[in-house]
Design an enzyme around this catalytic site. Structure first.
Site, mmCIF file in Angstrom:
data_model
loop_
_atom_site.group_PDB
_atom_site.id
_atom_site.type_symbol
_atom_site.label_atom_id
_atom_site.label_comp_id
_atom_site.label_asym_id
_atom_site.label_seq_id
_atom_site.Cartn_x
_atom_site.Cartn_y
_atom_site.Cartn_z
ATOM 1 N N CYS A 35 92.511 77.917 -1.130
ATOM 2 C CA CYS A 35 91.129 77.839 -0.727
ATOM 3 C C CYS A 35 90.516 77.038 -1.550
ATOM 4 O O CYS A 35 89.748 76.671 -1.520
ATOM 5 C CB CYS A 35 91.601 79.420 -2.050
ATOM 6 S SG CYS A 35 91.868 81.003 -1.303
ATOM 7 N N LEU A 80 90.679 75.075 -18.240
ATOM 8 C CA LEU A 80 91.178 74.078 -18.511
ATOM 9 C C LEU A 80 92.545 73.368 -18.734
ATOM 10 O O LEU A 80 93.084 73.535 -19.673
ATOM 11 C CB LEU A 80 90.366 74.231 -19.667
ATOM 12 C CG LEU A 80 88.842 73.586 -19.884
ATOM 13 C CD1 LEU A 80 88.154 73.626 -21.014
ATOM 14 C CD2 LEU A 80 88.119 72.840 -18.646
ATOM 15 N N ARG A 132 93.933 86.321 -6.641
ATOM 16 C CA ARG A 132 94.429 84.736 -6.943
ATOM 17 C C ARG A 132 95.992 85.169 -6.745
ATOM 18 O O ARG A 132 96.402 86.259 -6.860
ATOM 19 C CB ARG A 132 94.897 84.793 -8.828
ATOM 20 C CG ARG A 132 93.015 84.818 -8.783
ATOM 21 C CD ARG A 132 93.589 84.032 -10.706
ATOM 22 N NE ARG A 132 93.825 85.947 -11.037
ATOM 23 C CZ ARG A 132 94.576 86.688 -11.791
ATOM 24 N NH1 ARG A 132 94.205 85.242 -12.978
ATOM 25 N NH2 ARG A 132 94.738 87.602 -12.791
HETATM 26 N N1 LIG Z 1 94.343 83.609 -0.111
HETATM 27 C C1 LIG Z 1 93.409 83.408 -1.351
HETATM 28 O O1 LIG Z 1 93.868 83.974 -2.412
HETATM 29 C C2 LIG Z 1 92.141 83.980 -1.001
HETATM 30 C C3 LIG Z 1 91.709 83.962 -1.500
HETATM 31 C C4 LIG Z 1 90.488 84.809 -1.613
HETATM 32 C C5 LIG Z 1 89.716 84.853 -0.224
HETATM 33 N N2 LIG Z 1 90.424 83.595 0.867
HETATM 34 C C6 LIG Z 1 89.385 83.675 2.333
HETATM 35 O O2 LIG Z 1 90.168 85.309 2.665
HETATM 36 C C7 LIG Z 1 90.566 84.992 4.459
HETATM 37 C C8 LIG Z 1 91.680 84.466 4.685
HETATM 38 O O3 LIG Z 1 92.507 84.450 3.513
HETATM 39 P P1 LIG Z 1 94.175 84.598 3.549
HETATM 40 O O4 LIG Z 1 95.064 83.464 2.440
HETATM 41 O O5 LIG Z 1 95.431 85.729 3.740
HETATM 42 O O6 LIG Z 1 94.508 83.706 4.824
HETATM 43 P P2 LIG Z 1 96.301 83.764 6.103
HETATM 44 O O7 LIG Z 1 96.004 82.545 6.673
HETATM 45 O O8 LIG Z 1 97.235 84.326 4.593
HETATM 46 O O9 LIG Z 1 96.432 85.154 6.909
HETATM 47 C C9 LIG Z 1 94.660 85.151 7.749
HETATM 48 C C10 LIG Z 1 95.062 85.992 8.763
HETATM 49 O O10 LIG Z 1 94.522 86.283 10.102
HETATM 50 C C11 LIG Z 1 95.197 86.513 10.841
HETATM 51 N N3 LIG Z 1 94.374 86.108 12.270
HETATM 52 C C12 LIG Z 1 93.841 85.148 12.755
HETATM 53 N N4 LIG Z 1 92.784 85.591 14.025
HETATM 54 C C13 LIG Z 1 93.243 86.538 13.605
HETATM 55 C C14 LIG Z 1 93.011 87.269 15.041
HETATM 56 N N5 LIG Z 1 91.802 87.361 15.765
HETATM 57 N N6 LIG Z 1 92.691 88.692 14.765
HETATM 58 C C15 LIG Z 1 93.307 89.710 13.750
HETATM 59 N N7 LIG Z 1 94.545 89.110 12.717
HETATM 60 C C16 LIG Z 1 94.070 87.093 12.768
HETATM 61 C C17 LIG Z 1 96.448 85.600 11.011
HETATM 62 O O11 LIG Z 1 97.063 86.022 11.475
HETATM 63 C C18 LIG Z 1 96.853 85.768 9.533
HETATM 64 O O12 LIG Z 1 98.191 86.905 9.188
HETATM 65 C C19 LIG Z 1 89.928 83.472 4.391
HETATM 66 O O13 LIG Z 1 88.866 82.809 4.504
HETATM 67 C C20 LIG Z 1 90.455 82.768 3.105
HETATM 68 O O14 LIG Z 1 88.849 81.777 1.787
HETATM 69 C C21 LIG Z 1 92.005 83.500 0.386
#
Ligand SMILES: NC(=O)c1ccc[n+]([C@@H]2O[C@H](COP(=O)([O-])OP(=O)(O)OC[C@H]3O[C@@H](n4cnc5c(N)ncnc54)[C@H](O)[C@@H]3O)[C@@H](O)[C@H]2O)c1
Length: 442
Positions: free
Chosen positions: A271, A261, A160
């Protein structure tokens, strides 16, 4: 095991610093050279509880560094975590461009690698992605075979934002989707070492089931939020009913549970909205109409309209009225405004002709990037409330919990408060001022 992480967002950077903090050698790869430099100078690219200290410790230990070189990252490691963004496309479906790009780059690097390498997908991806997109792309670009030269797992992330580091160190469970048992064993070995005696329960399954666990979990939690918001809106119709008590009563039933809740202004963040839209679009592509999930999104969108209506009812009209928003980020502990309820509330207020001034302890800079001069910004709660016609609690920051009716009455032009996060006790506020709250019957 030496570790590489591709993607330096919330998931990638937080995992990288936690691994380095526990003694692993970590190479973090991002496509953005500025971001890599910033991270290497111990400046976190976003606000996350405890990240600045953990990042600094990780860098000081000499075990972690950020780079733009993806190939180099893979070659200097035994396991690669793919944690790049999977944003929504305009039709709600998931954009896998970064996943495809990362898989191709991992594949190119693996061409030059002699030892067995484990690839773990941590990004949220729709069922079938790891098997049908990641695996063939790595195989094509490496000339190597999954199961023989490299292992492949899909381990959904459940952290989270706001407590990302805590959640990474203390997960409820680990879900391991595995291409084969050797891949799953390798990941489990890593976590056995990482968590030691505190190893959480690890549930193993195939790749697509693990991908679905993530969507089903987020969809369920979002459903709980929209459900209680709908109940709250009904509670408001009945004199004396309070959704806080109703939720407490429901939550004591172990089958229901009390978490998620909390009635309020709706869910946001990168997300829940994105994942719900993605699974709805995915179901549609497979000729299934997910009625519940569509309604969850609709109730969530409408909750912002509902909150604005609570203000309008107290003011008669919103045209020309000055409204203070306390809180902008989608939840406390983060400066992330992606899909934040504040943005939906602001849009609605502006449409109705209100003037807005907002305060948030950490979210102002990001808000300025999105909203520019369409709203005013304040540096303190007091200056935000100065002379306004009404105030709305939009994010439940601790700083706001400490405020008293006297604070609101002395700073505001008219003491009208809409508690859209239910942080105040109605018994204290109601006798003192015009206090309305989500889920509080008249
Ligand atoms: N943020 C959350 O709370 C959370 C929780 C669980 C799962 N997720 C999932 O995890 C994944 C990442 O989420 P996030 O919140 O960390 O995303 P984010 O947007 O904060 O970061 C994604 C990162 O990927 C980088 N990136 C994009 N293309 C790239 C490439 N080709 N090579 C290297 N880096 C690259 C971006 O620059 C960025 O730094 C997503 O699929 C998201 O749904 C996120």
């Amino acid at each position: 095991m030496r570790i590489s992480v591709i993607g330096a967002g919330y998931v990638g950077l937080v995992s990288a610093v936690c691994f380095a903090d526990r003694g692993y050698e970590v190479t973090l790869s991002t496509e953005d050279p500025e971001k890599a430099k910033q991270i290497n100078r111990a400046i976190p690219p976003f606000h996350e509880t405890g990240l600045d200290q953990t990042l600094k410790r990780a860098l000081d230990s000499g075990r972690m560094r950020a780079t733009v070189g993806r190939e180099e990252a893979v070659l200097n490691s035994d396991v690669t975590f793919i944690a790049v963004g999977t944003p929504s496309r305009t039709d709600g479906s998931i954009d896998l461009a970064f996943i495809k790009d990362s898989s191709a780059r991992v594949g190119e690097a693996l061409q030059r690698k002699v030892s067995y390498h484990l690839v773990a997908v941590r990004s949220t991806v729709v069922p079938g992605t790891t098997e049908n997109i990641v695996k063939p792309m790595i195989e094509k670009h490496s000339g190597r075979a999954a199961g023989e030269d490299f292992g492949l797992v899909m381990q959904p992330e459940f952290l989270r934002q706001g407590s990302a580091i805590y959640d990474t160190i203390n997960p409820d469970r680990i879900i391991i989707g595995e291409f084969d048992s050797r891949s799953g064993d390798s990941l489990l070995d890593l976590y056995r070492q990482f968590y030691g005696e505190k190893l959480p329960f690890a549930l193993r399954m195939n790749l697509a089931s693990a991908e679905m666990v993530k969507y089903a979990s987020n969809a369920f939690l979002a459903t709980k939020v929209s459900f209680i918001n709908e109940v709250a809106n009904i509670c408001e119709k009945v004199a004396g009913v309070d959704v806080v008590k109703v939720a407490e009563g429901m939550g004591l039933d172990e089958r229901i549970g009390k978490r998620f809740l909390h009635a309020g202004a709706g869910f946001g963040g990168s997300c829940f909205p994105k994942d719900l839209k993605a699974i709805v679009a995915f179901a549609g592509e497979h000729s299934y109409k997910p009625n519940i999930l569509k309604s969850v999104l609709k109730v969530n969108r409408n909750q912002a309209i509902h909150v604005v209506e609570l203000v309008r009812k107290r003011l008669g009209t919103l045209r020309g009225r000055r409204i203070a928003l306390l809180g902008l980020s989608f939840k406390p502990g983060t400066d992330d405004l992606r899909e934040a309820p504040s943005l939906r509330i602001i849009k609605q207020l502006l449409t109705k002709g209100a003037r807005i001034v907002a305060y948030d302890p950490v979210g102002i800079e990001n808000a300025k990037k999105i909203l520019g001069k369409r709203i005013g910004y304040a540096d303190t709660v007091e200056s935000c409330l100065e002379g306004v016609d009404a105030a709305i609690i939009v994010t439940e920051w601790d700083e706001f919990r400490k405020l008293t009716p006297t604070d609101f009455k002395s700073w505001m032009q008219r003491p009208i408060l809409i508690d859209a996060r239910r942080i105040y006790d109605p018994a204290t506020f109601r006798p003192e001022m015009t206090y309305a709250a989500v889920g509080l019957g008249l």
